[in-house]
Design an enzyme around this catalytic site. Sequence first.
Site, PDB file in Angstrom:
ATOM      1  N   GLU A  55       9.161  16.609  14.854  1.00 55.46           N
ATOM      2  CA  GLU A  55       9.836  16.372  13.668  1.00 55.46           C
ATOM      3  C   GLU A  55       9.007  17.342  12.574  1.00 55.46           C
ATOM      4  OE1 GLU A  55       8.651  12.700  11.664  1.00 55.46           O
ATOM      5  OE2 GLU A  55      10.827  12.268  10.800  1.00 55.46           O
ATOM      6  N   CYS A  91      14.047  10.924   6.953  1.00 51.75           N
ATOM      7  CA  CYS A  91      13.752  10.200   8.359  1.00 51.75           C
ATOM      8  C   CYS A  91      15.143  10.279   9.174  1.00 51.75           C
ATOM      9  CB  CYS A  91      13.138   8.933   8.473  1.00 51.75           C
ATOM     10  SG  CYS A  91      14.474   7.620   7.414  1.00 51.75           S
ATOM     11  N   GLU A 126       9.398   1.545  11.348  1.00 53.53           N
ATOM     12  CA  GLU A 126      10.514   2.583  10.973  1.00 53.53           C
ATOM     13  C   GLU A 126       9.677   3.712  10.966  1.00 53.53           C
ATOM     14  OE1 GLU A 126      13.488   1.753  10.834  1.00 53.53           O
ATOM     15  OE2 GLU A 126      13.602  -0.384  10.149  1.00 53.53           O
ATOM     16  N   LYS A 143       0.857  -1.164   0.006  1.00 48.68           N
ATOM     17  CA  LYS A 143       0.123   0.019  -0.059  1.00 48.68           C
ATOM     18  C   LYS A 143       0.886   1.159  -0.166  1.00 48.68           C
ATOM     19  CE  LYS A 143      -1.747   2.944   2.084  1.00 48.68           C
ATOM     20  NZ  LYS A 143      -1.613   4.615   1.838  1.00 48.68           N
TER      21      LYS A 143
HETATM   22  P1  NDP Z   1       2.408   8.340   7.458  1.00 48.67           P
HETATM   23  O1  NDP Z   1       2.364   7.725   8.729  1.00 48.67           O
HETATM   24  O2  NDP Z   1       1.336   9.657   7.176  1.00 48.67           O
HETATM   25  O3  NDP Z   1       1.938   7.246   6.292  1.00 48.67           O
HETATM   26  C1  NDP Z   1       2.669   6.361   6.101  1.00 48.67           C
HETATM   27  C2  NDP Z   1       1.958   5.461   5.362  1.00 48.67           C
HETATM   28  O4  NDP Z   1       0.936   4.696   5.911  1.00 48.67           O
HETATM   29  C3  NDP Z   1       1.128   5.829   4.235  1.00 48.67           C
HETATM   30  O5  NDP Z   1       0.819   5.006   3.200  1.00 48.67           O
HETATM   31  C4  NDP Z   1      -0.253   6.127   4.892  1.00 48.67           C
HETATM   32  O6  NDP Z   1      -1.281   6.376   4.074  1.00 48.67           O
HETATM   33  C5  NDP Z   1      -0.255   4.752   5.692  1.00 48.67           C
HETATM   34  N1  NDP Z   1      -1.329   5.065   6.807  1.00 48.67           N
HETATM   35  C6  NDP Z   1      -1.905   6.132   7.256  1.00 48.67           C
HETATM   36  N2  NDP Z   1      -2.708   6.042   8.359  1.00 48.67           N
HETATM   37  C7  NDP Z   1      -2.766   4.335   8.483  1.00 48.67           C
HETATM   38  C8  NDP Z   1      -3.612   3.543   9.273  1.00 48.67           C
HETATM   39  N3  NDP Z   1      -4.300   4.111  10.277  1.00 48.67           N
HETATM   40  N4  NDP Z   1      -3.479   2.489   9.191  1.00 48.67           N
HETATM   41  C9  NDP Z   1      -2.436   1.728   8.275  1.00 48.67           C
HETATM   42  N5  NDP Z   1      -1.832   2.671   7.320  1.00 48.67           N
HETATM   43  C10 NDP Z   1      -1.841   4.125   7.575  1.00 48.67           C
HETATM   44  O7  NDP Z   1       3.950   9.040   7.067  1.00 48.67           O
HETATM   45  P2  NDP Z   1       4.265   9.895   5.893  1.00 48.67           P
HETATM   46  O8  NDP Z   1       3.640   9.382   4.525  1.00 48.67           O
HETATM   47  O9  NDP Z   1       3.753  11.365   6.066  1.00 48.67           O
HETATM   48  O10 NDP Z   1       5.871   9.904   5.752  1.00 48.67           O
HETATM   49  C11 NDP Z   1       6.506  10.675   6.733  1.00 48.67           C
HETATM   50  C12 NDP Z   1       7.107   9.925   7.781  1.00 48.67           C
HETATM   51  O11 NDP Z   1       7.686   8.700   7.755  1.00 48.67           O
HETATM   52  C13 NDP Z   1       7.859  10.818   8.747  1.00 48.67           C
HETATM   53  O12 NDP Z   1       7.597  10.769  10.048  1.00 48.67           O
HETATM   54  C14 NDP Z   1       9.309  10.179   8.521  1.00 48.67           C
HETATM   55  O13 NDP Z   1      10.200  10.301   9.625  1.00 48.67           O
HETATM   56  C15 NDP Z   1       8.854   8.799   8.372  1.00 48.67           C
HETATM   57  N6  NDP Z   1       9.974   7.899   7.736  1.00 48.67           N
HETATM   58  C16 NDP Z   1      10.772   7.014   8.657  1.00 48.67           C
HETATM   59  C17 NDP Z   1      11.740   6.483   8.082  1.00 48.67           C
HETATM   60  C18 NDP Z   1      12.521   5.399   8.639  1.00 48.67           C
HETATM   61  O14 NDP Z   1      13.059   4.443   8.283  1.00 48.67           O
HETATM   62  N7  NDP Z   1      12.346   5.479  10.143  1.00 48.67           N
HETATM   63  C19 NDP Z   1      12.061   6.561   6.575  1.00 48.67           C
HETATM   64  C20 NDP Z   1      11.196   7.289   6.241  1.00 48.67           C
HETATM   65  C21 NDP Z   1      10.141   8.023   6.556  1.00 48.67           C
HETATM   66  P3  NDP Z   1      -1.662   7.827   3.408  1.00 48.67           P
HETATM   67  O15 NDP Z   1      -0.539   8.026   2.456  1.00 48.67           O
HETATM   68  O16 NDP Z   1      -3.090   7.811   2.702  1.00 48.67           O
HETATM   69  O17 NDP Z   1      -1.830   8.692   4.575  1.00 48.67           O
END
Ligand code: NDP
Length: 488
Positions: free
Chosen positions: A381, A282, A248, A173
């Site tokens: 963040e 991240c 992550e 997804k």
């Molecule tokens: P989100 O947490 O908003 O979304 C990540 C994914 O989860 C998306 O596909 C999102 O869908 C989906 N999602 C949202 N809500 C749910 C739910 N209730 N159940 C299941 N899936 C869900 O993150 P962002 O896309 O905004 O990415 C940025 C974040 O990712 C930052 O906090 C960053 O630090 C972190 N990150 C961490 C990394 C690591 O390795 N530690 C690496 C890269 C990023 P949708 O797109 O529709 O919201």
Amino acid sequence: MNLEHYIDGTHVPSVSGETFTSLEPATNRPTLTVASGDAEDVDLAVRAALKAFTDGPWPRMPGERRAEVLRGIAAAIEARDERIAELECGDTGLPITQARGQARRAAQNFRFFADVITSLGEDVYRVGSAQLNYVVRKPVGVAGLITPWNTPFMLETWKLAPALAAGCPVVLKPAEWSPLSASLLPEIMEEGGLPTGVFNLVHGIGERAGAALVAHPDVPVISFTGETTTGQTIMRDAATGLKTLSMELGGKSPLLVFDDADLERALDAAVFGVFSLNGERCTASSRVLVQDTVYEEFVTRLAERAARVRVGPPHDLATELGALIHPEHYERVVSYVRAGVEEGARLVAGGGRPEGLPEGNFLAATVFADVTPAMRIFQEEIFGPVVCVTPFSTETEAVELANATRYGLAAYVWTSDLRRAHRLAQSVEAGMLWINSQNIRDLRTPFGGVKASGLGREGGRYSIDVYTEAHIVHVATEDLPIPRFGLG
Ligand code: NDP
């Protein structure tokens, strides 16, 4: 352009017919109509993957054969890496030169896990000559992969490659704001020779498609990358099914500069660490902690360098900092800039929209000095091109400041005193720490965070651990004593 799901080898619309629109960050004009998945679509995808798991060849194939397919997938990525980079650049606002690097890394992920799966052994525990205990690694089952919008293609492949290497069929997804590059994955998987049903893709909104994947009873493992708060929701939702989770999450990583460091190199690392990938990274070094003896000099030089970071159209080869992903995210980042000013931090570079870029989500490289732990910009963040600089006087204070947030993903230490560097490596709370280096990854090493930055590790055999169950077989090689019950 219309994007559909890919389920059991076929491109399909949502059962409901619903779609959502995706915007181009450089203009905020709608560019794509994307199928919006729901529980029914996720269920179809999981069923296809489950069939591939229970009846298909993939989980039963020797590792060598799976590795050949993974190398074929890598070649298929390499054959279209410029197209992947172009799509990603348009869809996410990443500068084209950096999007190209990410596309190359995606191919490397598959080549790397092909090597991992062919070189990993399984453990044997012998008890004298009486008993042989051996571990068999079994694919867990259907893997649910949920990914964010920053460097989407690379991060999707970072999960796909080990899951497939381990023998797990998958349902991916992708993030709603960056669905485009994933739409190339079906043809890539087919060209690589992956059996039908092993790779499935469901686009959609996190709270619907993502949540349905987490809730599905036939998905025993969820690998998630995204925000900490989303990770918490997923953990709660996954508790009912007692799922394996790899999380992550977010970061607010410190870069510590001592006065004995090579300041020019520390400066290069600080600038690159927070302004590359649009600051939407991240592991971004978003808090720079500098020893007071060199603080003013470092702040001045950092501000000068930030002012010269070239912000521009993502497709321009000269651009170093492109457009942030979405107007909603842009507004969030800008609100942090406002908060920094209101809380009394000293804005020494950027802070607003650069000249000549009237539309799209462009923000100048922004530096705040004199940031204190009480400020929101220190604690939260921002996930954009905004860096906070804070002075410290002693090593003890540096460690206290480094550890003064809820996050613990990465840390970077710049000092020429190696004894001190190793002391800091023990006391700074971070899953990953670099000494006198920018963020250079060795894909074999464990990637992940402590505290609110995540649970579990990915990378090399750590990724394979996520997607396999360690199954132990005990074999008696001599007649071991058996207590004799039931003889009256
Ligand atoms: P989100 O947490 O908003 O979304 C990540 C994914 O989860 C998306 O596909 C999102 O869908 C989906 N999602 C949202 N809500 C749910 C739910 N209730 N159940 C299941 N899936 C869900 O993150 P962002 O896309 O905004 O990415 C940025 C974040 O990712 C930052 O906090 C960053 O630090 C972190 N990150 C961490 C990394 C690591 O390795 N530690 C690496 C890269 C990023 P949708 O797109 O529709 O919201």
